[in-house]
Structure formats: C-alpha cells, structure tokens
Design an enzyme around this catalytic site. Structure first.
Site, PDB file in Angstrom:
ATOM      1  N   ASP A   1      -8.202  -8.411   2.533  1.00  0.00           N
ATOM      2  CA  ASP A   1      -7.914  -9.748   2.225  1.00  0.00           C
ATOM      3  C   ASP A   1      -9.080 -10.727   1.606  1.00  0.00           C
ATOM      4  O   ASP A   1     -10.073 -10.200   1.296  1.00  0.00           O
ATOM      5  CB  ASP A   1      -7.466 -10.182   3.563  1.00  0.00           C
TER       6      ASP A   1
ATOM      7  N   ASP B   1       2.829 -14.092   0.882  1.00  0.00           N
ATOM      8  CA  ASP B   1       3.050 -14.221   2.411  1.00  0.00           C
ATOM      9  C   ASP B   1       4.168 -14.752   2.649  1.00  0.00           C
ATOM     10  O   ASP B   1       4.776 -14.968   3.828  1.00  0.00           O
ATOM     11  CB  ASP B   1       2.060 -15.278   2.822  1.00  0.00           C
TER      12      ASP B   1
HETATM   13  C1  GLA Z   1      -3.610 -13.650   5.014  1.00  0.00           C
HETATM   14  C2  GLA Z   1      -2.524 -12.780   4.622  1.00  0.00           C
HETATM   15  C3  GLA Z   1      -1.646 -12.310   5.540  1.00  0.00           C
HETATM   16  C4  GLA Z   1      -2.705 -11.957   6.926  1.00  0.00           C
HETATM   17  C5  GLA Z   1      -3.573 -13.246   7.253  1.00  0.00           C
HETATM   18  C6  GLA Z   1      -4.463 -12.795   8.371  1.00  0.00           C
HETATM   19  O1  GLA Z   1      -3.019 -14.958   5.098  1.00  0.00           O
HETATM   20  O2  GLA Z   1      -1.985 -12.973   3.376  1.00  0.00           O
HETATM   21  O3  GLA Z   1      -0.724 -11.427   5.390  1.00  0.00           O
HETATM   22  O4  GLA Z   1      -3.184 -10.653   6.752  1.00  0.00           O
HETATM   23  O5  GLA Z   1      -4.170 -13.597   6.307  1.00  0.00           O
HETATM   24  O6  GLA Z   1      -5.454 -13.922   8.567  1.00  0.00           O
END
Ligand code: GLA
Length: 687
Positions: free
Chosen positions: A434, A491
């Site tokens: 991430d 997301d």
């Molecule tokens: C980001 C990602 C999510 C999740 C969060 C965890 O927002 O896009 O899918 O993994 O971090 O903190």
C-alpha cells in the site's frame, strides 16, 4: 536519412536533415513499399508572413535554443544553474530488427532516443541523456511525437473511490498540461492519453494512445503550436531530478495505434501489460479467488473471528486469504506503527502461525498487507531515525503519516530486512503493498528507490506476488506493474461505481491484474445496498475476490456468491487471458462489455443496468470483435435474475440463439428488461 519502426498495425517513421531526428509519420502500418525519402519531402511545410525564415523542427526533443516556439523537449543547466542551450547535431543510428537508437551530440552531451517494436503490438520509446560533466535537468521528455490534426484528446482524471474518469478535450491553440506532482502516478492525473480521431467510438475509428510507465508522477504537454502543428510530450514531473548528474533517462513511453476504435487500443495495452510488462512468478498459475479482511474487521484482529471468516471464505470458493492492515506494531487505528513491521503480540501472541495453519488447512494460500514506504511519527522506527523521512520536518502529514526517504540506501536496507524477515518466518505468497499518502515533494530518486526495494524483495522471494494499492487506484502504471501483479483499482466496493470504473480502466488494464471484490451488503464507501447477484457479477468481471464479514450473508446471498464464484473459476483460464472490449451501448443506462478469448472461439457479455432506462423496452446490444461470417451460439447465463416485470417472449430467456457474427454485431442481441443494479451475463461460443 530516414528510418522506420513497425509492429503489427503500427508504424513510426523518422527523418533528419542534420539535427535531432523528427517523427514524420506515426499511425497505422505503412506499406513496405513506402518511399521514406518521399514521405519526408511530403512532410515539408510552407513559410509565410510573421514566421521565421525556416520552420524550427518538431524533433524527438524540440530545442529551446533553436527558436522552437513551443514547449521544449528538454530544459538543462550547468551544475551551477547557468542555462544550457545545446545545439544538437545528429550523430549516428544503431538499428537492429525491431530496435532503433538515434544519437545526437552537442558540447559534451549525447541525447539518445530509443525506439523498440514489441511483440504485443505497442512501440516503446525512451530518452537518455549522457553528459561529460555534472549538469542539471529540469525537464527531459521521452521521444516527442506529433499528434494528428483531427479529433480530440481523451485523458484520465480520478479521485479516491472515483478512479478513471475519461476527460475529453478538443484541441485548440495552446497547451493542455497534466502534471502529477503528488510523487505517485496518482488518482488525479494517471499517465495516459488517447488521441481519438473524428467520430471514434469504442468499436470503430482511428486512435492513437500513450502511456508513461512511471510511478513517481509525470508531466504531459499536449500542445498546438501557433503554426498549427501539434506535439505530445511525456516525462517525469518538472524538477523531479533534484541533483546534478551525468546520466538521466526518462521512463518508457508505450504507444499504441488502432483502426478499430478505442477497443483496438484497449486490446493492445491489455495484452502488453499482461504478456510483456508484468513478470508473473508463475504465468501458468490460475489467478486465485481472493478473500481480503479489511472491510470485515479493519484493525480489530482476532484469531477466532478471522478463522471463522476464513472457513466461510474457503467454502464459497476463495483460494487466497489476505490479512490487511493492523497486524504489526501497536496498530489499533491509523495513527501509529507504520515502520514497525513486527508482529503485534497483543493481537497475535503466537504470531500468524495459527491463522496461516488454518488458512492452509482450508486449501488457501496466505497474503499480508504492508505499507513499507511510510512511517508514523508514533513508531519506533521514527523515534530511532527521525532523519530518515522525506521532505521538511514541519510538513503536513497525510493519514497521520510521513514518507521514508527511499533514496537513502540505509532506509532501503532496513525495509528490506524487516519485510524479508516476515516473508522468511511465514509462508506468504502475496503482499498487498500500500501507499496511502501524497508525497511532500516530487523526487525521481524516491521512485527509483521504491523500484529498487521491490526488485530486491522479488529476487529474494521470487514466488511472492505483489498488489499495488495506493488508497485504491493511486499508483497504477506500467512502471509499478513491471514489479507487481495486481492493482487495487479502487477502495470503492460499490458495484455501481465499480462497473463504471472498471469499464473506463479497461482501455488500459487487463482483467488479470485488476482486483475487484464483493464488498459488504451495506457499502462502506457509498451507503448503498445492492443485490448480491449484481455485486458478485461485477467482481467476476475482473480478478475476483470477497471483502466483507462473510458471517453477514443470508443463505440466498451465499448461494448466489458461491454460484458466481464457481462460474468465474470455471472460465478464468480464458477470460483472464482474453481481451475486454467495451461495447457501444445504445442505451446510456447500460454499461456493457465483452470478454473474448485469445482464440476468438468464445466470449462472455456483461451488460450492467446502471440505472433505469428512459425508453420502455431494452434496446438491442450490438456485440463486437466477432468474425462476421462465423456462427455463434449465445446463451443467457443468469435467466434467474429476470425481474417479475419481464413477462414477454424475449427469446434468450428460453433458449440459446445461433447467429452470425455479422448479425450479432449489427442487429445485436435483445435481453430481457432489467432492474437497475442488475447484470445480464451472456456466454457465446463459435459454432
Ligand atoms: C488503504 C487501502 C485499503 C486498506 C487500507 C488499510 O486505504 O486502499 O484497501 O488496505 O489502506 O489501512
């Protein structure tokens, strides 16, 4: 002097009269018989009042010191800042089949333009600049291309939970500038541009496209000069090279050409990413169905709960269980612990072994979340090394976090050791990598550092697949995909939003790398409640997964999800290796695509009813990419999803139909009426 470089369907021809070579043709394949000398002559334009006495060349790097009246292809200075306006002369060409490098020289500088014909149909272009003394580079464009004189530009804008909006802009005198100054390719200005000819649709018309393979933020200049010529430049964001140096290079610029509408570009980019750019640990391994626990438990990790969810995930068909954020340091929310990649023993007293054993016993593999480039001020790493962060001390944080300076070898070494230790201790076959904040500064060395770190980890752990996530789709480009294997497109697990995002992203991304999950019934990013069949089919359009507390499923929902997942697994061998074609739907309420197998012998149509149609009855849906003379049998896969109000004799509700490709592409298929937030699925086989 002239040269040409050809792939299937695309030619770039170049010429020089002594200076930096210039592209004299970029478009559909030219016949072999084309006389390039004549072509170069044909490209010579007139001179009239108000102009200089000779037209400055729109070369592979238009020169600021040669009276070029548009944006230059390079902006250079001596190490002390004195502007440098070299007058380049063409030096020599190195040519091999499918490869061409053109060197130009001036005052201790060598400017080289590399062109390569790829088997996937794209051409890749790259610029390098070599100097006999340290110099500064403010701007260096990948080989500059002329844009056609008709049509419009389509580029991409997006945001968190709203990625890949296509923006159409007509050409006009002046500049369209897109610049990603967030230190990543970004949600906002992803590095793609389409030059669509007049009247170009998804399925017909001429179009060219460019994709800059760089994850650190790019600059795109699409300019119509006062004389009417048009140029397109791509490079790193302005000023991204912060130090003097003797060697600079741009990222690869990947270009495609289509005479079959936007779908021709989508097909070329999908194929190129999947078959050339992505380095699969095992290309023969089917893409596994994912389970990800983020929207189920967030930071609240409990072995019992996760084990129960894992059992349900496996029963529904999941093959890989991904433990998301919250397993390390003392991470109970997003205010702490990034940088401390050691097990949180409060939550995991025996480490991850009990969970992984359980996951393995269910026949699933195990994946784990990291955000290696980031650090929270509340972390042991930050307390020990406050000087390791990127940018000024008093910077604005993003999601309570700072960025580590990946240009520092000791930072990369620390992260390599920390991530490697976890990968060595546990049988992990997948990392969700991430990157959740905008960077405080633009710095190409940061991006090179990230690439170097991932590359080292890949060599040390060659079986591990990596997903590129950046608050969803904030880092999706061919630079990161050269070292990762999946992107978290968004997301948003809202199937209505996803239907649109996936449709537009298909111009650039193959299904095999595009992650798509069935989210919670009550969507966490939109508040919508959508039917399970729709949520499941939308996820089944790409690399499928689940991301919710599976204990919430009703029996009916579980049956539907299990059925769609089985369908996906039974078909993934050819869908993940096939091509997504966007259909020109005559009903704006319907977002539709086809996925066609590589051999062209089978296909599936996904027709998503995004809202209520204006007219009473469905309009025929015209298919694409079929052989006009061949016969195909089309079958409605999910007649059970017909609403009560569908009470007419639509033939496809009752039995398959067999029609020629011509009829299917011209007359189209008639589907039953549909409620909003439903998806018709039609499978086709060549008879
Ligand atoms: C980001 C990602 C999510 C999740 C969060 C965890 O927002 O896009 O899918 O993994 O971090 O903190």
């Amino acid at each position: 002097m002239h040269w040409r470089i050809d792939t299937q369907g695309q030619t770039i021809a170049l010429a020089t009269e002594g200076g930096i070579p210039e592209v004299i043709y970029w478009g559909p394949s030219l016949p072999e018989a084309e006389d390039l000398g004549q072509l170069a002559l044909a490209a010579r334009n007139d001179i009239t009042g108000g102009m200089l006495d000779k037209l400055p060349s729109l070369s592979l790097s238009p020169e600021p010191g040669r009276a070029f009246q548009g944006q230059p292809g390079h902006m250079l200075a001596e190490a002390d800042g004195t502007p440098l306006l070299p007058a380049f002369r063409f030096d020599r060409a190195e040519a091999a089949p499918g490869r061409l490098t053109l060197h130009s020289r001036a005052e201790g500088l060598t400017l080289s333009h590399h062109l390569r014909a790829e088997d996937t149909g794209v051409i890749t272009l790259q610029t390098t600049l070599q100097s006999d003394r340290p110099i500064r580079v403010q701007w260096l464009a990948a080989p500059v291309l002329p844009a056609p004189q008709q049509g419009e530009m389509i580029d991409v804008h997006g945001k968190w939970i709203g990625e890949f909006h296509l923006i159409r802009t007509p050409w006009a005198p002046g500049i369209r500038l897109r610049e990603a100054r967030t230190g990543r390719s970004g949600h906002e200005h992803p590095p793609y541009l389409i030059l669509a000819g007049e009247g170009c649709t998804n399925t017909a018309g001429a179009a060219l496209a460019l994709h800059y393979a760089w994850s650190g933020g790019h600059r795109m200049v699409a300019e119509e000069l006062p004389d009417g010529r048009r140029q397109v430049q791509f490079g790193h964001a302005l000023g991204a090279e912060t130090e003097p140096g003797t060697r600079f290079q741009t990222a690869e610029l990947i270009v495609a050409c289509s005479s079959q509408g936007l779908n021709g570009l989508g097909a070329a980019f999908q194929r190129d990413l999947r078959d050339r750019v992505v380095q699969w640990p095992d290309a023969a391994r089917p893409r596994p169905v994912h389970y990800n626990c983020w929207e189920a438990v967030y930071f609240d990790h409990k072995l019992d709960t996760l084990a129960e969810i894992a059992t349900r995930a496996a029963a529904l068909g999941a093959e890989r269980f991904v433990l998301d954020d919250g397993w390390f340091g003392r991470r109970d929310d997003d205010t702490s612990s990034l940088g401390d990649w050691t097990m949180d023993r409060r939550k995991w007293p025996q480490g991850l072994h009990p969970l992984i054993r359980h996951v393995h016993s269910l026949g699933m593999t195990f994946g784990l979340w990291f955000e290696p480039e980031m650090v929270n001020p509340d972390s042991d790493l930050f307390r020990a090394h406050p000087d390791w962060m990127l940018g000024p001390r008093d910077q604005i944080t993003g999601r309570q976090q700072m960025v580590l300076n990946l240009a520092l070898p000791e930072v990369r070494e620390n992260l390599f050791q920390q991530v490697s230790a976890i990968l060595q201790e546990y049988p992990i076959d997948y990392i969700k990598w991430d990157h959740n904040r905008l960077l405080p500064v633009v710095d190409a060395a940061q991006t090179r550092g990230i690439y170097d770190l991932i590359d080292r980890l890949r060599v040390a752990h060659p079986g591990v697949e990596i997903e590129s996530c950046a608050s969803g789709g904030g880092r999706i480009d061919a630079g990161i995909l050269a070292r990762t294997h999946r992107v978290w497109l968004s997301d948003s697990n809202d199937a209505l939003e996803r239907l649109r995002i996936q449709h537009d992203a298909a111009l650039f991304l193959p299904a095999a790398v595009t992650g798509s999950h069935v989210g919670p019934r009550h969507c966490h990013t939109s508040g919508r409640v959508l039917p399970m069949a729709f949520r499941a089919w939308v996820a089944a359009q790409r690399h499928m997964g689940f991301e919710m507390d599976l204990r919430e499923l009703t029996e009916d929902e579980a049956l539907t999800l299990g059925r769609v997942t089985s369908w996906w697994k039974a078909n993934r061998d050819w869908t993940m290796a096939g091509t997504i074609l966007r259909l020109d739907s005559d009903d704006p309420a319907v977002t539709a695509e086809m996925q066609v197998s590589a051999a062209g012998d089978r296909f599936v149509v996904f027709a998503g009813q995004a809202e209520t149609s204006r007219q009473i009855l469905p309009r025929p849906l015209r298919l694409a990419g079929l052989e006009p003379g061949a016969r195909y049998t089309v079958t409605l896969t999910n007649p059970e999803d017909a609403p009560r109000q569908s009470r007419g004799p639509t033939a496809m509700k009752a039995a398959p139909l067999t029609l020629t490709g011509q009829a299917l592409m011209t007359r189209g298929i008639l589907l039953p009426v549909a409620w909003p937030a439903t998806m018709w699925v039609v499978e086709g086989r060549k008879a």
